[in-house]
Design an enzyme around this catalytic site. Structure first.
Site, PDB file in Angstrom:
ATOM      1  N   HIS A 100      -3.788   5.936   3.472  1.00 27.26           N
ATOM      2  CA  HIS A 100      -4.452   4.731   2.977  1.00 27.26           C
ATOM      3  C   HIS A 100      -3.804   3.456   3.512  1.00 27.26           C
ATOM      4  O   HIS A 100      -4.488   2.533   3.970  1.00 27.26           O
ATOM      5  CB  HIS A 100      -4.432   4.755   1.450  1.00 27.26           C
ATOM      6  CG  HIS A 100      -5.302   3.743   0.780  1.00 27.26           C
ATOM      7  ND1 HIS A 100      -4.908   2.434   0.583  1.00 27.26           N
ATOM      8  CD2 HIS A 100      -6.539   3.833   0.241  1.00 27.26           C
ATOM      9  CE1 HIS A 100      -5.863   1.777  -0.056  1.00 27.26           C
ATOM     10  NE2 HIS A 100      -6.868   2.604  -0.275  1.00 27.26           N
ATOM     11  N   SER A 160     -10.998  -1.030  -1.018  1.00 27.89           N
ATOM     12  CA  SER A 160      -9.722  -0.965  -0.298  1.00 27.89           C
ATOM     13  C   SER A 160      -9.907  -1.272   1.179  1.00 27.89           C
ATOM     14  O   SER A 160      -8.992  -1.762   1.839  1.00 27.89           O
ATOM     15  CB  SER A 160      -9.106   0.437  -0.431  1.00 27.89           C
ATOM     16  OG  SER A 160      -8.423   0.597  -1.638  1.00 27.89           O
ATOM     17  N   ASP A 174       0.844  -1.193   0.000  1.00 27.66           N
ATOM     18  CA  ASP A 174       0.000   0.000   0.000  1.00 27.66           C
ATOM     19  C   ASP A 174       0.881   1.246   0.000  1.00 27.66           C
ATOM     20  O   ASP A 174       1.945   1.254  -0.621  1.00 27.66           O
ATOM     21  CB  ASP A 174      -0.938  -0.040   1.216  1.00 27.66           C
ATOM     22  CG  ASP A 174      -2.288   0.585   0.932  1.00 27.66           C
ATOM     23  OD1 ASP A 174      -2.337   1.807   0.692  1.00 27.66           O
ATOM     24  OD2 ASP A 174      -3.305  -0.128   0.942  1.00 27.66           O
TER      25      ASP A 174
END
Length: 763
Positions: free
Chosen positions: A208, A537, A135
């Site tokens: 994220h 996600s 990520d």
């Protein structure tokens, strides 16, 4: 003088041509046939790679030499050099770089994990499971990586904590046991990373990656919240598991050469689960570097979980559809963050928001953005499209689409607006995603948005205000399939139903990077430890963490067995017996939306039976797809030749779901719907992972046009790991092309229910 001018013009043109020549170089991933390595290189495969590269380019250098995920390397070549390389002995394929994009603490309670604390390992093997997350990196100071109570780092761990900008080995601990970063492919394409904007290190400047890794395996953190919203105890799905992060995504995207290098290292590091919340569309498996890397991981016993994509509600929008990847779609929780629009006509409408601050308090002038702009797309509240004089001190209604939701509010604020109502269009239906807006704002569904617009367009002096009501739980129905969640059918391998299942992916609270505000915008100066965001996600790491939980309880289970447990115990109906809904249509969802259903981790830990798949079964599947020997070797990293005397069928893969593809003769001249029925047979094998027992089958047929017959109708298991096979015959009447029908097959011993969705497709 004229000659001098001509000289300079020619020189300038020459420089331009040279510049173009340099610019034409692109990154390629070269797949090599290790079995064809000349003996002179002995075991020096990297030397062989370098020699092969020098034979087509004197200047090209290897960005990465891969050891585990693939046999090959990444480099920069011109198109002509790439073609020359592809024609050389020992070269399987030369694939161009692909840019991937991210598929951007109520969850444990919603999934029932809080009521089953006994199933969560407190010591022993549970501490030894490692979840690797590819990520944007990690914010190591987050309390979600607190290692209190964890024992020493597992002896099997071979990874490390890499040093980089604002990141040292001291940032890792017994919870965050590894952190690496990969940027060679990114920099080769887009140039050096701007270290004034993002750290060239494992540190997360986006948020994220911290969100996904803490969702999968974050430690227990009390009093977690975002501005008071969703207050409670945050914990990952596998809070005792270890975390290893691999930063492959940067401001300009995630590049396949970096992703493959990270998978390569994760395999070498000995992770148990790989979580990847990213995607780049779908392509044949031998051209899909993520699928190829995932195959290598699967062979090493690593479960690979990937997000399905955010391309819904349109069909054929899935990413990551290889059968050895667990593909995860998104559903909602039973939690909401209501924020109401109160209109001058006395009517109130419900929306959602995570805005922190005071409401406008009184009715203000209300204006439609499309009427406060001089551009045709003014209704979308894009940067610079609003006329300040027409929105100053007013509530502005913006339509959702094209630009980020929170950015629309920032545009309204910059133009002097006092608040925003964000209305869904038909593309998103009545799906509600909450955001940490920079201005008093609420998001409303398409139906409500249309009613508000009717008032806005008909009242001569429209007014409105917005007020916020915090957090509300117990929302029903829940879950529902998120509108953004990508849908099937599977365009690459229609015989494999995808997604595999859905998990919570809407308005998820998890850890966040303090490098960036919760809105993700440069103008957002707020800093938080936790944030609430949505996307597949978010659903992907839920399943990654649950896979780690199962792995810790059943350490010898294969990736396919773990996925089977998650799929066959997933549910497709609510407790009242009604089918799970699709938020985009307000109608019952189908297996193209949710796969096998919504994950149920409590049941998945004790599934009774599993559909197991060995690596060689996947190779037979590739033979059934009529892949060439070179194409299969690119995936398998060893010489594979399909047996020409053997009849391969895609139906033979022991998958936990049934995607039955039928040829439709109805559209052919002279053929009617009354023609002879079509019969297709599947054989499946179940492995007992529970106590001895007898399982009886039940089937749900979609209509009288389809009959499902299972032989035998009962299976008796006397021992653990015992295998029993059964045959399913699907008898279907001819139907028009592009007709879909859905059914179900369930095995039960009275305690366990082992369920499989059935999709019948006429094409």
């Amino acid at each position: 003088m004229e000659a001098i001018i001509q000289f300079w013009v020619m020189g300038f043109l020459l420089l331009c041509l040279l510049g173009l020549s340099v610019a034409e170089k692109k990154t390629y991933i070269v797949h090599m046939a290790r079995s064809e390595m000349p003996e002179v290189f002995a075991d020096d495969h990297v030397g062989w790679y370098g020699s092969s590269l020098k034979s087509v380019s004197d200047t090209a250098e290897m960005l990465y030499a891969y050891n585990y995920a693939v046999h090959g390397f990444a480099t920069r070549l011109t198109e002509e050099e790439a073609r020359a390389m592809e024609s050389m002995p020992g070269i399987l394929s030369v694939l161009p770089e692909v840019r991937y994009e991210l598929h951007t603490t109520r969850t444990p309670l919603f999934l029932g994990l809080d009521q089953n604390a006994a199933m969560l390992p407190e010591s022993g093997s549970g501490n030894d499971v490692v979840v690797g997350v590819l990520d944007t990196g990690v914010w190591p100071e987050s309390p979600s990586y607190d290692d209190t109570g964890l024992g020493p780092v597992p002896a099997s761990w071979k990874g490390e904590c890499e040093i980089g900008t604002n990141f040292s080995k001291a940032n890792c601990n017994r919870k965050l046991i590894g952190a690496r970063y990969f940027a060679k492919g990114y920099e080769a394409t887009l140039g050096p990373i701007d270290e004034t904007k993002e750290e060239k290190s494992p540190r997360d400047g986006d948020g994220h990656g911290t969100h996904t890794s803490s969702t999968a395996a974050g430690s227990v953190v009390s009093s977690a919240n975002l501005f008071g919203y969703a207050a409670g105890t945050a914990r990952g799905m596998a809070p005792r598991a270890r975390v290893a992060t691999y930063k492959v995504c940067w401001a300009g995207g995630c590049f396949s050469s970096d992703i493959l290098a990270a998978i390569d290292k994760a395999i070498e590091d000995n992770v148990n689960v790989l979580s990847m919340s990213l995607g780049g569309g779908s392509s044949d498996f031998y051209r899909d570097n993520v699928a190829i890397g995932a195959f290598a991981a699967m062979e090493k016993g690593i479960l690979v979980s990937c997000s399905a994509g955010n391309g819904g509600p349109s069909s054929y929008t899935l990413s990551n559809v290889a059968p050895w990847i667990t593909t995860v779609g998104a559903g909602t929780l039973d939690r909401d963050f209501p924020a109401y629009v109160s209109l001058g006509n006395g009517k109130n409408y419900s929306g959602v928001s995570l805005y922190k601050g005071e409401s406008p308090g009184k009715l203000l002038e209300f204006v439609y953005a499309g009427n406060a702009s001089n551009v045709s797309s003014g209704n979308l509240c894009m940067t610079g499209t609003l006329i300040p004089e027409k929105v100053k001190d007013k509530i502005v209604l913006c339509d959702r689409g094209v630009s980020p939701r929170v950015q629309k509010g920032a545009v309204v604020k910059a133009a002097g607006g006092a608040g925003m109502v964000l209305a869904n269009t038909a593309a998103n239906g009545d799906e509600l995603l909450a955001d940490a807006h920079l201005i008093p704002a609420t998001a409303v569904g398409e139906t409500v948005g249309q009613e508000i617009k009717n008032y806005l367009f008909t009242d001569p002096n429209p007014t409105a205000t917005i007020f916020f009501e915090g957090t509300k739980v117990g929302i029903q129905p829940s879950p529902v399939v998120a509108a953004f969640s990508s849908r099937g059918p599977n365009s690459i391998a229609p015989s494999v139903l995808k997604p595999d299942l859905i998990a919570p992916g809407v308005n998820i609270l998890a850890a966040w990077s303090r490098k960036v505000g919760p809105a993700g915008l440069s103008v957002d100066g707020r800093r938080v430890d936790f944030n609430i965001i949505s996307g597949t996600s978010m659903s992907c790491p839920h399943v990654s963490g649950l896979a780690a939980l199962i792995k810790s309880t059943h350490p010898n289970w294969s990736p396919a067995a773990i996925r089977s447990a998650l799929m066959t115990t997933a549910y497709t109906v609510y407790k009242n017996g009604e089918p799970i809904q699709d938020i985009s249509t307000r109608k019952p969802a189908t297996p193209f939306d949710y796969g096998s259903g919504h994950v149920d981790p409590v049941s998945a830990l004790n599934p009774g039976l599993v559909y197991d798949i060995a690596p060689e079964d996947y190779l037979n599947f590739l033979c059934a797809l009529n892949y060439t020997a070179l194409q299969i070797t690119s995936i398998a990293r060893k010489n594979i030749t399909c047996d020409k005397t053997k009849s391969y069928s895609v139906n033979d893969l022991n998958y936990p779901s049934f995607a039955v593809a039928l040829e439709s003769p109805v559209s052919r001249p002279g053929v009617s719907e009354g023609s002879s029925p079509i019969v297709v047979k599947y054989t499946r094998t179940l492995t007992n992972v529970g106590p001895p027992g007898t399982y009886k089958v039940s089937t749900t047929s979609p209509s009288t046009a389809v009959k499902i017959a299972v032989e035998p109708s009962s299976l008796t298991f006397n021992d653990s790991d015992e295998k029993q096979s059964f045959t399913v015959a699907f008898t279907a009447s001819p139907m028009p092309s592009n007709t879909y029908q859905f059914g179900r097959i369930e095995w039960s011993d009275g305690k366990h229910v082992v369920g499989s969705p059935v999709v019948i497709t006429w094409s």
